[in-house]
Design a protein around this motif. Sequence first.
Motif, PDB file in Angstrom:
ATOM      1  N   SER A 109       0.860  -1.181   0.000  1.00 55.66           N
ATOM      2  CA  SER A 109       0.000   0.000   0.000  1.00 55.66           C
ATOM      3  C   SER A 109       0.893   1.228   0.000  1.00 55.66           C
ATOM      4  O   SER A 109       2.054   1.162   0.405  1.00 55.66           O
ATOM      5  CB  SER A 109      -0.913   0.013   1.229  1.00 55.66           C
ATOM      6  OG  SER A 109      -0.167   0.286   2.404  1.00 55.66           O
ATOM      7  N   ARG A 110       0.354   2.352  -0.463  1.00 58.54           N
ATOM      8  CA  ARG A 110       1.141   3.579  -0.517  1.00 58.54           C
ATOM      9  C   ARG A 110       0.445   4.683   0.271  1.00 58.54           C
ATOM     10  O   ARG A 110      -0.761   4.896   0.127  1.00 58.54           O
ATOM     11  CB  ARG A 110       1.378   4.035  -1.958  1.00 58.54           C
ATOM     12  CG  ARG A 110       2.407   5.189  -2.056  1.00 58.54           C
ATOM     13  CD  ARG A 110       2.762   5.462  -3.497  1.00 58.54           C
ATOM     14  NE  ARG A 110       3.390   4.331  -4.157  1.00 58.54           N
ATOM     15  CZ  ARG A 110       4.695   4.048  -4.091  1.00 58.54           C
ATOM     16  NH1 ARG A 110       5.499   4.822  -3.378  1.00 58.54           N
ATOM     17  NH2 ARG A 110       5.173   2.998  -4.730  1.00 58.54           N
ATOM     18  N   PRO A 132       4.730  -2.777   3.099  1.00 54.67           N
ATOM     19  CA  PRO A 132       4.361  -4.185   2.969  1.00 54.67           C
ATOM     20  C   PRO A 132       3.365  -4.608   4.051  1.00 54.67           C
ATOM     21  O   PRO A 132       3.315  -4.044   5.139  1.00 54.67           O
ATOM     22  CB  PRO A 132       5.704  -4.904   3.160  1.00 54.67           C
ATOM     23  CG  PRO A 132       6.484  -3.992   4.049  1.00 54.67           C
ATOM     24  CD  PRO A 132       6.087  -2.593   3.669  1.00 54.67           C
ATOM     25  N   VAL A 133       2.588  -5.623   3.747  1.00 52.21           N
ATOM     26  CA  VAL A 133       1.493  -6.045   4.613  1.00 52.21           C
ATOM     27  C   VAL A 133       1.969  -6.592   5.946  1.00 52.21           C
ATOM     28  O   VAL A 133       1.258  -6.483   6.958  1.00 52.21           O
ATOM     29  CB  VAL A 133       0.619  -7.093   3.886  1.00 52.21           C
ATOM     30  CG1 VAL A 133       1.412  -8.355   3.594  1.00 52.21           C
ATOM     31  CG2 VAL A 133      -0.628  -7.422   4.684  1.00 52.21           C
ATOM     32  N   ALA A 145      -9.401  -6.925   3.533  1.00 53.31           N
ATOM     33  CA  ALA A 145     -10.653  -6.558   2.866  1.00 53.31           C
ATOM     34  C   ALA A 145     -10.711  -7.032   1.421  1.00 53.31           C
ATOM     35  O   ALA A 145     -11.765  -6.950   0.783  1.00 53.31           O
ATOM     36  CB  ALA A 145     -10.840  -5.034   2.919  1.00 53.31           C
ATOM     37  N   LEU A 146      -9.587  -7.512   0.895  1.00 54.26           N
ATOM     38  CA  LEU A 146      -9.561  -8.029  -0.472  1.00 54.26           C
ATOM     39  C   LEU A 146     -10.224  -9.399  -0.552  1.00 54.26           C
ATOM     40  O   LEU A 146     -10.285 -10.136   0.435  1.00 54.26           O
ATOM     41  CB  LEU A 146      -8.123  -8.170  -0.959  1.00 54.26           C
ATOM     42  CG  LEU A 146      -7.360  -6.917  -1.369  1.00 54.26           C
ATOM     43  CD1 LEU A 146      -5.896  -7.269  -1.601  1.00 54.26           C
ATOM     44  CD2 LEU A 146      -7.960  -6.299  -2.630  1.00 54.26           C
ATOM     45  N   TYR A 154       0.559  -9.732  -2.199  1.00 56.41           N
ATOM     46  CA  TYR A 154       0.920  -9.158  -0.898  1.00 56.41           C
ATOM     47  C   TYR A 154       1.532 -10.225   0.013  1.00 56.41           C
ATOM     48  O   TYR A 154       2.509  -9.963   0.712  1.00 56.41           O
ATOM     49  CB  TYR A 154      -0.317  -8.557  -0.238  1.00 56.41           C
ATOM     50  CG  TYR A 154      -0.994  -7.496  -1.063  1.00 56.41           C
ATOM     51  CD1 TYR A 154      -0.668  -6.152  -0.919  1.00 56.41           C
ATOM     52  CD2 TYR A 154      -1.978  -7.834  -1.999  1.00 56.41           C
ATOM     53  CE1 TYR A 154      -1.286  -5.179  -1.673  1.00 56.41           C
ATOM     54  CE2 TYR A 154      -2.597  -6.869  -2.767  1.00 56.41           C
ATOM     55  CZ  TYR A 154      -2.253  -5.542  -2.604  1.00 56.41           C
ATOM     56  OH  TYR A 154      -2.873  -4.581  -3.371  1.00 56.41           O
ATOM     57  N   LEU A 155       0.947 -11.413  -0.008  1.00 56.32           N
ATOM     58  CA  LEU A 155       1.464 -12.506   0.812  1.00 56.32           C
ATOM     59  C   LEU A 155       2.836 -12.946   0.328  1.00 56.32           C
ATOM     60  O   LEU A 155       3.720 -13.276   1.135  1.00 56.32           O
ATOM     61  CB  LEU A 155       0.492 -13.689   0.777  1.00 56.32           C
ATOM     62  CG  LEU A 155      -0.931 -13.423   1.270  1.00 56.32           C
ATOM     63  CD1 LEU A 155      -1.759 -14.699   1.195  1.00 56.32           C
ATOM     64  CD2 LEU A 155      -0.931 -12.863   2.681  1.00 56.32           C
ATOM     65  N   ARG A 156       3.029 -12.923  -0.976  1.00 56.22           N
ATOM     66  CA  ARG A 156       4.315 -13.341  -1.536  1.00 56.22           C
ATOM     67  C   ARG A 156       5.435 -12.407  -1.070  1.00 56.22           C
ATOM     68  O   ARG A 156       6.549 -12.854  -0.756  1.00 56.22           O
ATOM     69  CB  ARG A 156       4.235 -13.360  -3.060  1.00 56.22           C
ATOM     70  CG  ARG A 156       5.401 -14.053  -3.745  1.00 56.22           C
ATOM     71  CD  ARG A 156       5.211 -14.104  -5.252  1.00 56.22           C
ATOM     72  NE  ARG A 156       3.934 -14.706  -5.592  1.00 56.22           N
ATOM     73  CZ  ARG A 156       2.955 -14.077  -6.249  1.00 56.22           C
ATOM     74  NH1 ARG A 156       3.113 -12.828  -6.617  1.00 56.22           N
ATOM     75  NH2 ARG A 156       1.832 -14.701  -6.532  1.00 56.22           N
ATOM     76  N   THR A 157       5.139 -11.109  -1.019  1.00 54.21           N
ATOM     77  CA  THR A 157       6.136 -10.144  -0.547  1.00 54.21           C
ATOM     78  C   THR A 157       6.557 -10.458   0.885  1.00 54.21           C
ATOM     79  O   THR A 157       7.742 -10.423   1.233  1.00 54.21           O
ATOM     80  CB  THR A 157       5.570  -8.721  -0.622  1.00 54.21           C
ATOM     81  OG1 THR A 157       5.298  -8.396  -1.991  1.00 54.21           O
ATOM     82  CG2 THR A 157       6.546  -7.700  -0.054  1.00 54.21           C
ATOM     83  N   ALA A 158       5.587 -10.786   1.730  1.00 54.91           N
ATOM     84  CA  ALA A 158       5.892 -11.117   3.124  1.00 54.91           C
ATOM     85  C   ALA A 158       6.678 -12.416   3.214  1.00 54.91           C
ATOM     86  O   ALA A 158       7.655 -12.525   3.972  1.00 54.91           O
ATOM     87  CB  ALA A 158       4.595 -11.231   3.918  1.00 54.91           C
ATOM     88  N   GLU A 159       6.265 -13.395   2.437  1.00 51.09           N
ATOM     89  CA  GLU A 159       6.924 -14.702   2.481  1.00 51.09           C
ATOM     90  C   GLU A 159       8.370 -14.595   2.016  1.00 51.09           C
ATOM     91  O   GLU A 159       9.274 -15.199   2.600  1.00 51.09           O
ATOM     92  CB  GLU A 159       6.145 -15.688   1.615  1.00 51.09           C
ATOM     93  CG  GLU A 159       6.540 -17.131   1.808  1.00 51.09           C
ATOM     94  CD  GLU A 159       5.561 -18.079   1.128  1.00 51.09           C
ATOM     95  OE1 GLU A 159       5.516 -19.246   1.524  1.00 51.09           O
ATOM     96  OE2 GLU A 159       4.844 -17.626   0.204  1.00 51.09           O
TER      97      GLU A 159
END
Length: 292
Positions: A109-110, A132-133, A145-146, A154-159
């Motif tokens: 998110s920005r 990042p989330v 909310a998605l 978003y999950l991939r960035t965290a992983e």
Amino acid sequence: MPAAPRTAVDKALDLVEAVARAPRPPRLTDLAEEVGLHRATAYRVLVDLVRRGWVLRAGDRYLPGTAVLQLSSSAARNSLGALARPVLEALSERTGMMVNLQVPEVDRSRVIDVVRPDRLAMISRLTGEALPVHRFAGPLALVAALAPADRDPYLRTAEESGYPMGGPDGLLADIERTERTGFAVEYGRNEQPVASLARAVVTRPGAPVCALTLVGLGPEFDEARLPGLRERLREATDELARILSDPGPLEVSGTPEAREAPGPASYQPVSGSQPTCTSTSRSTSTSTEGPA
């Protein structure tokens, strides 16, 4: 996975953006090199952009056209930032907290606007930052909310960052909890006594438009104060969703009446006993910025 081929629209937008961000009016060769197009292809696209008013040609250089200027003027009146600004200001006044506005991007998110009271000047605004989330309340509220199928980037960035996904303290549990309650809570980062509370603005199920985040000192987000803060945040996000869903008020945005926020303007602290500092719970980053 190979990149998708660029469409005519991609090429046109790339050129408009290159003209707009250039430090001085660029030439054709500059633009073709900037956006990675053959010079002849860039020229053909620019001819159409000049004809439609998106680009202005002055000799051998190019400038933003009248269509861009008109769009900029309209955006200043009716953009998300302009429409949300009175809501942010009112929420900050009612809670005494910093408030930011975030929009979802491809995998983060920005932060596009921030209202920060003087007493919280030590907390970074993060304006313009992509978050990042797994580190911030704002993107966590948006991802929760998605629709589940849209959460993967978003999950991939965290992983990829090594953040734990499963278990009671993992990201998936955070998302489930946020989806169930409607609120994302982040208690501090590193040794900072900073916390945040976020809620998504949703006008269509599964497609959040933005999120509002309250940011302040950790002790102000204790169990006694959280219900009051949640209620103020709920009121603000519901109001912004109403504004975005109803085109009527857009014509008067920017007027004193449109800027006047309903309800009390003075800061009324949420009642509760004086808490002790809350310990850091989710992030292991070395950044000194506050959460969002």
